[in-house]
Scaffold this motif. Structure first.
Motif, PDB file in Angstrom:
ATOM      1  N   GLU A  47       0.744  -1.412  -0.122  1.00 58.61           N
ATOM      2  CA  GLU A  47      -0.133  -0.048   0.014  1.00 58.61           C
ATOM      3  C   GLU A  47       0.684   1.218  -0.011  1.00 58.61           C
ATOM      4  OE1 GLU A  47      -3.768   0.138   0.422  1.00 58.61           O
ATOM      5  OE2 GLU A  47      -2.876  -1.374  -1.070  1.00 58.61           O
ATOM      6  N   ILE A  48       2.081   1.258   0.700  1.00 56.29           N
ATOM      7  CA  ILE A  48       2.854   2.373   0.626  1.00 56.29           C
ATOM      8  C   ILE A  48       3.259   2.842  -0.806  1.00 56.29           C
ATOM      9  CG2 ILE A  48       5.442   3.287   1.384  1.00 56.29           C
ATOM     10  CD1 ILE A  48       5.017   1.791   3.770  1.00 56.29           C
ATOM     11  N   GLN A  49       3.678   1.654  -1.619  1.00 58.65           N
ATOM     12  CA  GLN A  49       4.048   1.690  -3.144  1.00 58.65           C
ATOM     13  C   GLN A  49       3.063   2.200  -3.886  1.00 58.65           C
ATOM     14  OE1 GLN A  49       7.993  -1.054  -3.261  1.00 58.65           O
ATOM     15  NE2 GLN A  49       6.210  -1.950  -2.827  1.00 58.65           N
ATOM     16  N   PHE A  50       1.931   1.999  -3.546  1.00 57.03           N
ATOM     17  CA  PHE A  50       0.569   2.469  -4.331  1.00 57.03           C
ATOM     18  C   PHE A  50       0.555   3.987  -3.955  1.00 57.03           C
ATOM     19  CE2 PHE A  50      -0.526  -2.087  -5.067  1.00 57.03           C
ATOM     20  CZ  PHE A  50      -0.480  -1.769  -6.427  1.00 57.03           C
ATOM     21  N   GLY A  51       1.054   4.373  -3.025  1.00 58.04           N
ATOM     22  CA  GLY A  51       0.848   5.920  -2.636  1.00 58.04           C
ATOM     23  C   GLY A  51      -0.365   6.153  -1.723  1.00 58.04           C
ATOM     24  N   ARG A  52      -0.726   4.937  -0.912  1.00 57.47           N
ATOM     25  CA  ARG A  52      -1.941   4.989  -0.265  1.00 57.47           C
ATOM     26  C   ARG A  52      -1.891   5.398   1.279  1.00 57.47           C
ATOM     27  NH1 ARG A  52      -4.358  -0.120  -3.319  1.00 57.47           N
ATOM     28  NH2 ARG A  52      -4.743   0.832  -5.581  1.00 57.47           N
ATOM     29  N   VAL A  53      -0.687   5.358   1.784  1.00 57.85           N
ATOM     30  CA  VAL A  53      -0.471   5.442   3.070  1.00 57.85           C
ATOM     31  C   VAL A  53       0.140   6.727   3.554  1.00 57.85           C
ATOM     32  CG1 VAL A  53       0.882   4.343   4.905  1.00 57.85           C
ATOM     33  CG2 VAL A  53      -0.009   2.838   3.249  1.00 57.85           C
ATOM     34  N   ASP A  54      -0.594   7.341   4.460  1.00 55.74           N
ATOM     35  CA  ASP A  54      -0.241   8.611   4.975  1.00 55.74           C
ATOM     36  C   ASP A  54       0.761   8.658   5.944  1.00 55.74           C
ATOM     37  OD1 ASP A  54      -0.080  11.436   5.276  1.00 55.74           O
ATOM     38  OD2 ASP A  54      -1.568  11.474   6.606  1.00 55.74           O
ATOM     39  N   VAL A  55       0.666   7.694   7.001  1.00 54.35           N
ATOM     40  CA  VAL A  55       1.583   7.317   8.250  1.00 54.35           C
ATOM     41  C   VAL A  55       1.485   5.581   8.223  1.00 54.35           C
ATOM     42  CG1 VAL A  55       1.822   7.793  10.584  1.00 54.35           C
ATOM     43  CG2 VAL A  55       0.727   9.357   9.237  1.00 54.35           C
ATOM     44  N   VAL A  56       2.884   5.532   8.597  1.00 52.88           N
ATOM     45  CA  VAL A  56       3.347   3.847   8.611  1.00 52.88           C
ATOM     46  C   VAL A  56       3.728   3.959  10.229  1.00 52.88           C
ATOM     47  CG1 VAL A  56       5.607   4.179   7.863  1.00 52.88           C
ATOM     48  CG2 VAL A  56       4.412   1.947   8.186  1.00 52.88           C
ATOM     49  N   ALA A  57       3.053   2.964  11.031  1.00 52.63           N
ATOM     50  CA  ALA A  57       3.393   2.580  12.441  1.00 52.63           C
ATOM     51  C   ALA A  57       4.306   1.615  12.519  1.00 52.63           C
ATOM     52  CB  ALA A  57       2.093   2.485  13.327  1.00 52.63           C
ATOM     53  N   LEU A  58       5.341   1.839  13.176  1.00 54.90           N
ATOM     54  CA  LEU A  58       6.367   0.774  13.523  1.00 54.90           C
ATOM     55  C   LEU A  58       6.777   0.632  14.830  1.00 54.90           C
ATOM     56  CD1 LEU A  58       8.682   1.158  10.537  1.00 54.90           C
ATOM     57  CD2 LEU A  58       7.609  -0.856  10.946  1.00 54.90           C
ATOM     58  N   PRO A  59       7.118  -0.451  15.537  1.00 58.20           N
ATOM     59  CA  PRO A  59       7.755  -0.543  16.840  1.00 58.20           C
ATOM     60  C   PRO A  59       8.998   0.046  16.822  1.00 58.20           C
ATOM     61  CG  PRO A  59       7.869  -2.885  15.868  1.00 58.20           C
ATOM     62  CD  PRO A  59       6.947  -1.886  14.843  1.00 58.20           C
ATOM     63  N   ILE A  60       9.629   0.565  17.816  1.00 56.32           N
ATOM     64  CA  ILE A  60      11.110   1.308  17.749  1.00 56.32           C
ATOM     65  C   ILE A  60      12.134   0.222  17.733  1.00 56.32           C
ATOM     66  CG2 ILE A  60      11.302   1.708  20.272  1.00 56.32           C
ATOM     67  CD1 ILE A  60      12.418   4.449  19.526  1.00 56.32           C
ATOM     68  N   ARG A  61      11.716  -1.002  18.088  1.00 55.45           N
ATOM     69  CA  ARG A  61      12.907  -1.832  18.178  1.00 55.45           C
ATOM     70  C   ARG A  61      12.218  -2.920  17.000  1.00 55.45           C
ATOM     71  NH1 ARG A  61      13.798   0.502  22.959  1.00 55.45           N
ATOM     72  NH2 ARG A  61      11.698  -0.006  23.599  1.00 55.45           N
ATOM     73  N   CYS A  62      12.883  -2.630  15.840  1.00 58.97           N
ATOM     74  CA  CYS A  62      12.125  -3.342  14.619  1.00 58.97           C
ATOM     75  C   CYS A  62      13.298  -4.435  14.072  1.00 58.97           C
ATOM     76  CB  CYS A  62      11.627  -2.479  13.767  1.00 58.97           C
ATOM     77  SG  CYS A  62      11.083  -3.381  12.083  1.00 58.97           S
ATOM     78  N   ASP A  63      12.945  -5.581  14.328  1.00 60.99           N
ATOM     79  CA  ASP A  63      14.013  -6.523  13.508  1.00 60.99           C
ATOM     80  C   ASP A  63      13.218  -7.220  12.301  1.00 60.99           C
ATOM     81  OD1 ASP A  63      12.165  -8.224  14.720  1.00 60.99           O
ATOM     82  OD2 ASP A  63      13.380  -9.383  15.924  1.00 60.99           O
TER      83      ASP A  63
END
Length: 400
Positions: free
Chosen positions: A314-330
């Protein structure tokens, strides 16, 4: 303190550098038992040993490795994360930049000893993310004729000392009288209007005049300073009746940014700076966590994409305004270097190329988000746990 201007200067310097650049991020938090005795320095040195290029010496200059080690050995104020950048041209001219931050960065990999070292293409995006995304906040301390405004950024703070310079002594004298009257409680008890529309208590009438003339004037000066510095969160400290009255006078734009009204951090006019920090930083942290939970609620209500495969697509289709991720991301994703596209799984990436490469999400999320105009929101604590259990570890808020 790293202020807005200092951050911009560092950013400008780093963006002007060409490869190869040594980029180092390390957890240096003294409260972390693993860093006891400055043991983080040993981990950084060990990580640098295998980079042959930085050990080469010119005829009259030490190696880049020697200069970097010298820089990390220097004592600095306690911080949570160190970012360091270094390069040396063929003539031996060296660029060294060490930035100590009182915040955690999402790239410091726990599985690799909380040290991330790269040599080659500049790896400056995590630091620039911190400069851009960590919100500027302010604390307004109110006590009689002592109004002081402090700026908080990246876990540090300093006083903004010019805000009330244009206010003369007579105004401050009247302000003390107004503050004493408000704290006395007489305003709340005597401010009921009679049937004629006039006020029964002349003190209440006078306090109304003070409120408009004095408090509003000072509030406008605070708003001007907040706008000039791009500050979007405000904590007010002082005796509650007085602080609450001041809070009510902010325009809607700024009133919505008030995240807490806290008690006075000192008994007299002198501010206890330690108590100020102890009161304000937890309030700002709580506001940040609250904002993260609200974002997750919005994603849930808007049925935004969840899980790596759906979100990356969805990001690459330009449809995501904000992406939520954990600060410790593996997490890892799959990259097609020739076309610059990604897949949350190998199968998803194979739609774009036949030989995708598995890469760390934290290494590529900055470029991915920047390419498609998506903002990153790293989450910690309860919000990060909720992101993991309810959303598959990553989620996006739709643009429409």
């Amino acid at each position: 303190m790293i202020g807005r201007n200092e951050a911009k200067e560092i950013e400008t310097q780093l963006l002007s550098l060409e490869p190869p650049l040594l980029s180092v991020y390390a957890d240096v938090d003294p409260s972390n038992p693993d860093n006891k005795g400055g043991s983080w320095r040993i981990r950084v040195k060990n990580a640098l040993k295998d980079i042959a290029e930085i050990h080469e010496r010119t005829e009259h200059r030490p190696s880049l490795y020697d200069q970097v080690v010298s820089l990390i050995e220097k004592e600095r104020p306690a911080a949570k994360t160190m970012a360091l950048f270094a390069t040396q041209n063929k003539l031996g001219k060296t660029f060294l930049q060490r930035v100590d931050l009182n915040v955690s960065l999402p790239v410091v990999d726990v599985t690799h000893g909380r040290v991330d070292v790269r040599y080659g293409e500049p790896w400056i995006q995590p630091l620039l993310y911190a400069f851009d995304e960590y919100q500027h906040a302010a604390a307004l301390h109110i006590q009689g004729a002592e109004w002081r405004l402090f700026e908080f950024f990246l876990g540090e703070f300093e006083e903004i000392d010019y805000v009330f310079a244009e206010v003369d002594k007579q105004v401050w004298k009247e302000l003390v009288e107004a503050a004493e009257f408000i704290r006395s409680g007489r305003l709340a008890e005597k401010a009921e209007p009679d049937l004629s529309g006039s006020n029964k208590d002349p003190w209440a009438q006078k306090s109304h005049h003070w409120r408009r003339k004095l408090y509003k004037r000072l509030v406008l000066l605070v708003e001007k300073a907040l706008a000039a510095r791009g500050i979007d969160r405000l904590v007010i400290l002082g005796a509650h009746p007085e602080a609450a009255m001041v809070a009510s006078l902010f325009s809607r734009q700024f009133h919505d940014n008030i995240v807490a009204i806290l008690p006075n951090p000192s008994d007299g006019n002198d501010i206890d700076i330690k108590k100020l920090r102890e009161l304000v930083l937890p309030a700002l942290e709580e506001a940040e966590r609250r904002g993260e939970m609200e974002l997750l609620d919005q994603i849930r209500e808007g049925r935004g994409p969840q899980g790596l495969e759906a979100v990356i697509e969805e990001i690459q289709f330009g449809r995501v305004d904000v992406v939520a991720l954990p600060i410790r991301c593996d997490a890892t994703i799959w990259h097609c270097p020739k076309v610059g596209l990604y897949g949350g799984t190998r199968e998803a990436a194979e739609k774009y190329c036949t030989d995708p490469v598995e890469v760390r999400l934290s290494d590529h999320i900055f470029a991915l988000a920047d390419n498609f105009g998506t903002r990153i929101e790293f989450m910690d604590g309860e919000a990060a746990e909720r992101l993991s259990t309810e959303f598959g570890g990553i989620a996006g808020q739709r643009r429409w």
